[in-house]
Design an enzyme around this catalytic site. Structure first.
Site, PDB file in Angstrom:
ATOM      1  N   PHE A  66       0.824  -1.205   0.000  1.00  0.00           N
ATOM      2  CA  PHE A  66       0.000   0.000   0.000  1.00  0.00           C
ATOM      3  C   PHE A  66       0.865   1.265   0.000  1.00  0.00           C
ATOM      4  CE2 PHE A  66      -2.631   3.308   1.962  1.00  0.00           C
ATOM      5  CZ  PHE A  66      -3.765   3.231   1.167  1.00  0.00           C
ATOM      6  N   VAL A  90       0.945  -9.069  -2.658  1.00  0.00           N
ATOM      7  CA  VAL A  90      -0.267  -9.118  -1.857  1.00  0.00           C
ATOM      8  C   VAL A  90      -0.925 -10.462  -2.146  1.00  0.00           C
ATOM      9  CG1 VAL A  90      -2.449  -7.992  -1.284  1.00  0.00           C
ATOM     10  CG2 VAL A  90      -0.523  -6.614  -2.140  1.00  0.00           C
ATOM     11  N   HIS A  97      -9.909  -7.265   1.930  1.00  0.00           N
ATOM     12  CA  HIS A  97      -8.711  -6.440   2.092  1.00  0.00           C
ATOM     13  C   HIS A  97      -7.808  -6.525   0.856  1.00  0.00           C
ATOM     14  CE1 HIS A  97      -5.495  -4.433   4.325  1.00  0.00           C
ATOM     15  NE2 HIS A  97      -4.672  -5.376   3.903  1.00  0.00           N
ATOM     16  N   ARG A 136       6.437 -17.063  -9.167  1.00  0.00           N
ATOM     17  CA  ARG A 136       6.583 -15.855  -9.979  1.00  0.00           C
ATOM     18  C   ARG A 136       7.683 -14.924  -9.457  1.00  0.00           C
ATOM     19  NH1 ARG A 136       2.037 -18.274 -10.174  1.00  0.00           N
ATOM     20  NH2 ARG A 136       0.688 -18.171 -12.009  1.00  0.00           N
TER      21      ARG A 136
END
Length: 162
Positions: A66, A90, A97, A136
């Site tokens: 964030f 995330v 959220h 990834r």
């Protein structure tokens, strides 16, 4: 996007210009550190392999994804920084959220890029699981950090052409 048909670390050499004088800021989220440090390693190595000098790469940490947008704004506002690479992860949880954070970060990074008219790259993984993130971040699907770095390089190359 990583799929069995495309690896995040594969890229073409189109729009890869001389990067010897370019300066890059790389912002790394501390949240999901195992993943984000691997993303940074990929980005750093890709920058070096494409002619960026070590002393022209600055690394900064933020607590979570964030906070990438504000840090990107601070760094993009500096005239000596040519491109900003934002790295985070995330992982989907049980609440909404995830959706709010991912949406805010994507919009925030885009807005910073447009505001400062320079590449501000979204190198944020949004996987469903920790394993998908690891796949990834240097695993079987390549490294999103590589992709983020080459994207910054190619965007600078495009800017030079224009």
């Amino acid at each position: 996007m990583a799929t069995k048909l495309k690896n995040l670390s594969d890229h073409s050499s189109k729009n890869v210009a001389d990067m010897a004088k370019k300066k890059f800021a790389v912002i790394v989220s501390e949240w999901n550190e195992e993943v984000t440090e691997s993303l940074y390693s990929g980005a750093y190595e890709t920058l070096i392999q494409n002619g960026v000098k070590k002393e022209h790469i600055v690394k900064h940490y933020v607590p979570g994804s964030f906070e990438l947008s504000l840090a990107a704004q601070w760094l993009a506002s500096q005239k000596h920084i040519d491109a900003v690479i934002c790295l985070g992860c995330v992982i989907q949880g049980e609440t909404k959220h995830f959706d709010f954070i991912c949406d805010a970060v994507a919009h925030g990074i885009t807005n910073v890029s447009l505001k400062y008219n320079k590449p501000v790259i979204f190198g944020v993984l949004t996987p469903n699981t920790q394993q998908q993130a690891l796949d990834r971040a240097g695993g079987k699907h390549g490294n999103k950090g590589d992709e983020a770095a080459i994207t910054a390089i190619k965007m600078l190359g495009l800017a030079e052409q224009l």
